[in-house]
Design a protein around this motif. Structure first.
Motif, PDB file in Angstrom:
ATOM      1  N   ALA A 135     -30.620 -36.666  -4.259  1.00 45.06           N
ATOM      2  CA  ALA A 135     -31.926 -36.174  -4.706  1.00 45.06           C
ATOM      3  C   ALA A 135     -32.353 -36.860  -5.998  1.00 45.06           C
ATOM      4  N   VAL A 136     -31.421 -37.039  -6.940  1.00 45.25           N
ATOM      5  CA  VAL A 136     -31.758 -37.712  -8.197  1.00 45.25           C
ATOM      6  C   VAL A 136     -32.184 -39.152  -7.924  1.00 45.25           C
ATOM      7  N   TYR A 137     -31.400 -39.863  -7.125  1.00 45.44           N
ATOM      8  CA  TYR A 137     -31.709 -41.281  -6.874  1.00 45.44           C
ATOM      9  C   TYR A 137     -33.015 -41.444  -6.089  1.00 45.44           C
ATOM     10  N   LEU A 138     -33.178 -40.663  -5.024  1.00 43.98           N
ATOM     11  CA  LEU A 138     -34.373 -40.830  -4.197  1.00 43.98           C
ATOM     12  C   LEU A 138     -35.628 -40.390  -4.940  1.00 43.98           C
ATOM     13  N   THR A 139     -35.523 -39.356  -5.758  1.00 41.35           N
ATOM     14  CA  THR A 139     -36.686 -38.893  -6.521  1.00 41.35           C
ATOM     15  C   THR A 139     -37.120 -39.939  -7.546  1.00 41.35           C
ATOM     16  N   GLN A 140     -36.164 -40.655  -8.102  1.00 40.23           N
ATOM     17  CA  GLN A 140     -36.500 -41.634  -9.147  1.00 40.23           C
ATOM     18  C   GLN A 140     -36.886 -43.003  -8.601  1.00 40.23           C
ATOM     19  N   LEU A 141     -36.643 -43.245  -7.301  1.00 43.64           N
ATOM     20  CA  LEU A 141     -36.932 -44.582  -6.767  1.00 43.64           C
ATOM     21  C   LEU A 141     -38.385 -45.019  -6.935  1.00 43.64           C
ATOM     22  N   LEU A 161     -37.024 -50.252  -1.013  1.00 42.59           N
ATOM     23  CA  LEU A 161     -35.846 -49.603  -1.605  1.00 42.59           C
ATOM     24  C   LEU A 161     -35.429 -48.380  -0.794  1.00 42.59           C
ATOM     25  N   ILE A 162     -36.386 -47.558  -0.404  1.00 45.47           N
ATOM     26  CA  ILE A 162     -36.046 -46.362   0.376  1.00 45.47           C
ATOM     27  C   ILE A 162     -35.534 -46.760   1.761  1.00 45.47           C
ATOM     28  N   THR A 163     -36.049 -47.869   2.283  1.00 42.98           N
ATOM     29  CA  THR A 163     -35.559 -48.372   3.576  1.00 42.98           C
ATOM     30  C   THR A 163     -34.107 -48.823   3.463  1.00 42.98           C
ATOM     31  N   LYS A 195     -37.265 -35.677 -20.241  1.00 39.30           N
ATOM     32  CA  LYS A 195     -38.101 -35.162 -21.342  1.00 39.30           C
ATOM     33  C   LYS A 195     -37.397 -35.312 -22.686  1.00 39.30           C
ATOM     34  N   ALA A 196     -36.055 -35.305 -22.656  1.00 38.60           N
ATOM     35  CA  ALA A 196     -35.282 -35.471 -23.895  1.00 38.60           C
ATOM     36  C   ALA A 196     -35.227 -36.921 -24.352  1.00 38.60           C
ATOM     37  N   GLY A 197     -35.812 -37.824 -23.569  1.00 39.33           N
ATOM     38  CA  GLY A 197     -35.890 -39.214 -23.974  1.00 39.33           C
ATOM     39  C   GLY A 197     -34.975 -40.165 -23.236  1.00 39.33           C
ATOM     40  N   MET A 198     -34.193 -39.654 -22.285  1.00 33.58           N
ATOM     41  CA  MET A 198     -33.314 -40.549 -21.532  1.00 33.58           C
ATOM     42  C   MET A 198     -34.149 -41.418 -20.598  1.00 33.58           C
ATOM     43  N   SER A 199     -33.757 -42.674 -20.459  1.00 32.43           N
ATOM     44  CA  SER A 199     -34.464 -43.564 -19.544  1.00 32.43           C
ATOM     45  C   SER A 199     -34.066 -43.266 -18.101  1.00 32.43           C
ATOM     46  N   ILE A 200     -34.863 -43.768 -17.163  1.00 29.43           N
ATOM     47  CA  ILE A 200     -34.533 -43.581 -15.744  1.00 29.43           C
ATOM     48  C   ILE A 200     -33.208 -44.270 -15.425  1.00 29.43           C
ATOM     49  N   LYS A 201     -33.004 -45.458 -15.990  1.00 35.10           N
ATOM     50  CA  LYS A 201     -31.726 -46.146 -15.777  1.00 35.10           C
ATOM     51  C   LYS A 201     -30.569 -45.316 -16.313  1.00 35.10           C
ATOM     52  N   GLY A 202     -30.758 -44.718 -17.473  1.00 38.15           N
ATOM     53  CA  GLY A 202     -29.719 -43.878 -18.062  1.00 38.15           C
ATOM     54  C   GLY A 202     -29.431 -42.653 -17.219  1.00 38.15           C
TER      55      GLY A 202
END
Length: 626
Positions: free
Chosen positions: A246-252, A270-272, A396-403
């Motif tokens: 869920a985390v990975y697919l939501t952020q793709l 990417l989703i494919t 929201k706390a400032g973490m990047s998507i990569k992080g």
């Protein structure tokens, strides 16, 4: 004759109608849902004054809410009624929902469409326990892993195609709304037609009273399944995968847009890749496990998820700058690593979840399988909600998507260690699987002679220090080995043998008390209906020929009369672990991935068992291939 494989199931009425019904259901869920999201995001659909972003998040919550509310009810229905008949009623419900959705699309009525989205969540909730618990009724045990792999493959491909089709159809102007109505209703009708070909699946608990207390019944089935530690931790493992996914697919979408600077086609790529990866991994499970439920694939899958999740972080960090559409994105060599990581995340995800689903089906008590799957759906929904909440807080706390993606990959390591410390069987099977598959190509014959349930004793010739590992890697049921205490104490192998419940034994002249304890444990295992394996020669051969069988096997069967199944190992003489040319493991290995064989004979009734007969049978099974 070709070896049967999972694709042969497509020629069987026991499987094909179920697969097609499930495929169309998953396809229609995503066809409808994505069309609705596109209308919200790009065509101004709104409700109660909510903006597009708010309405999109509300839609996600509305779809998942029924999994909390009705999973327990769905599990009870699947236990109480014929699952094939129930599937047809669920498909009729889907047709009615899609007809109502047609009105919503035609009139741009957000309230109706949101209500239909909720009802499609109900539809999926009702069908979930049914589709997994029906597989053990339709399929033979050797087919179960392959069947689960095909279901998972079909589901992810259907999700992918549904998402793409929903977006393309509703975006076709000026007739997008009309086309999506026909598509949704048409797919629902196809699903109903395929469900009519599903064979009968009699209810395992026809007298089960329906508990209408949703919260109470949900708590009850989770509390009940917790009593079976293996099943419950398998449920937690599957739910963790959905957290991870869920985390990975939501952020793709944001990864494609803001990190890789690609367009919508890059996101679709990417989703494919992820969906195809899960499908490939799911299908490979049967080949890698030899048609048995191989728990060793689960740690293998979790290692891959963490490895390629961490590598994705560095691949994204080094991705080339610039704006990309699909062709230029694929052409840029700097993106190949990103694409490979996402594909392999899907592959190892398939390795991770397919054996867990199959394990739940075979380890759940009869009459409770559907409710165990219902408990799984409740936990899945909970973990996905927690994943969404954690992602929002960290971003929201400032973490990047990569992080965020790196954090989840590292969390996967901690979760894996926790689960495997609770159930060492997973890691034990992983070590067995790795060792046997790296060292040998095993040709097995007659494995079906070993009964799926009930006590029995396996007797086998003793060629090398790897004999028990080879047998454990090929026989579907857990085996309790009786082995020389010196082999039992070998480092690394000792963890495997202890976890597998092996029984160390010593000659009477060396330790008579240890032999008595060993025979007592053998009797306990057999009385509990388990499989025990002994090597009646009492020692590893020094010349490649079988030693005389000792009378211990007769003593065991006299004390606990059960069938005895002769087996023979072939091709291990001369290996690094045998005593050819001197002491074992003290010479240069002859090579890896050597071809060896396991031959299994027909069961011998307890009253006919003699050591002479067993010695003759094992020698015949072995033949001239030492």
């Amino acid at each position: 004759m070709s070896h049967p494989n999972q694709f042969d199931l497509f020629r069987s009425r026991r499987f094909l109608p179920l697969f097609v019904t499930q495929f169309f259901g998953a396809f229609n869920d995503n066809l409808f849902k994505n069309a609705l999201l596109v209308m919200i995001a790009f065509h101004g659909l709104s409700a109660a004054g909510m903006g597009a972003a708010t309405l999109v998040n509300a839609a996600a919550g509305i779809f998942i809410l029924p999994f909390f509310l009705f999973s327990a009810f769905a599990g009870q229905l699947a236990e109480k009624y014929d699952k094939a008949i129930l599937a047809r009623w669920v498909k009729i419900l889907e047709i009615l929902i899609m007809l109502a959705a047609g009105y919503g699309f035609a009139t741009h009525h957000a309230g109706v469409l949101m209500g239909c989205l909720f009802m499609m969540g109900v539809h999926s909730t009702l069908f979930g326990p049914l589709k997994y618990s029906i597989l053990p009724q339709y399929l033979k045990p050797p087919e179960l892993l392959g069947g689960n792999g095909l279901i998972e493959m079909g589901t992810f491909i259907a999700i992918l195609l549904g998402q793409i089709a929903g977006t393309l159809i509703i975006s076709h102007q000026p007739h997008g709304e009309t086309l999506i109505i026909w598509a949704c209703v048409g797919v629902a009708l196809l699903g109903w037609l395929s469900s009519r070909s599903m064979p009968a699946a009699p209810p395992p608990a026809a007298t089960l009273p329906i508990n209408w207390n949703v919260i109470g019944e949900s708590w009850h089935i989770i509390a009940h399944v917790k009593k079976n530690r293996t099943v419950f931790n398998s449920l937690l493992g599957i739910s963790w995968f959905w957290f991870f996914g869920a985390v990975y697919l939501t952020q793709l979408p944001e990864v494609a847009k803001t990190v890789l600077h690609g367009d919508a086609q890059v996101y679709t790529l990417l989703i494919t890749l992820f969906s195809v990866g899960v499908g490939v991994g799911s299908m490979l499970c049967e080949r890698l496990s030899g048609r048995s439920i191989e728990l060793g694939l689960v740690p293998f899958g979790s290692i891959g998820l963490s490895l390629f999740g961490v590598d994705l972080y560095f691949a994204l960090a080094s991705a080339p700058a610039g704006q990309y559409e699909l062709t230029s994105f694929i052409a840029a060599a700097g993106h190949w690593r990103v694409m490979a990581d996402i594909l392999l995340l899907g592959v190892f995800g398939g390795f991770f979840i397919v054996p867990l689903y199959a394990l739940i089906q075979v380890r759940s008590e009869p009459g409770f399988t559907s409710r165990a799957i219902a408990a799984n759906n409740i936990l899945n929904a909970f973990f996905m909600v927690v994943a969404a909440g954690m992602s929002i807080i960290l971003l929201k706390a400032g973490m990047s998507i990569k992080g965020l993606l790196l954090t989840v990959a590292l969390m996967n390591v901690a979760v894996a260690i926790y689960i495997y410390s609770l159930i060492p069987e997973f890691m034990m099977r992983f070590q067995v699987w790795i060792l046997t598959h790296l060292l040998y190509r095993i040709r097995a014959q007659g494995l079906d002679n070993i009964p799926e349930t009930g006590a029995c004793v396996l007797v086998c010739n003793h060629v090398s220090f790897m004999d028990a590992m080879v047998l454990a890697g090929r026989v579907r049921r857990p085996i309790r080995f009786v082995m020389d205490h010196r082999i039992f104490k070998i480092p690394v192998l000792n963890f495997i043998f202890r976890t597998a419940g092996a029984i160390p034994i010593a000659p009477v002249r060396e330790d008579p008390s240890l032999k008595d304890k060993a025979f007592d444990r053998v009797a306990e295992y057999l009385e509990a209906g388990e499989v025990v394996c002994i090597f009646p020669e009492g020692k590893i051969t020094k010349d490649g020929e079988m030693n005389r069988f000792k009378p211990g096997i007769e003593d065991i069967i006299r004390r606990t009369p059960v069938p005895v199944i002769p087996m023979a190992l072939q091709g291990l003489w001369g290996s690094f672990f045998s005593r050819k040319d001197g002491a074992a493991m003290m010479k240069w290995p002859r090579g890896i991935w050597s071809k060896i064989g396991v031959a299994v004979g027909e069961p011998i009734p307890a009253e006919a068992v003699t050591r002479t007969l067993l010695e003759t049978q094992v020698a015949q099974l072995r033949g001239d291939w030492k």
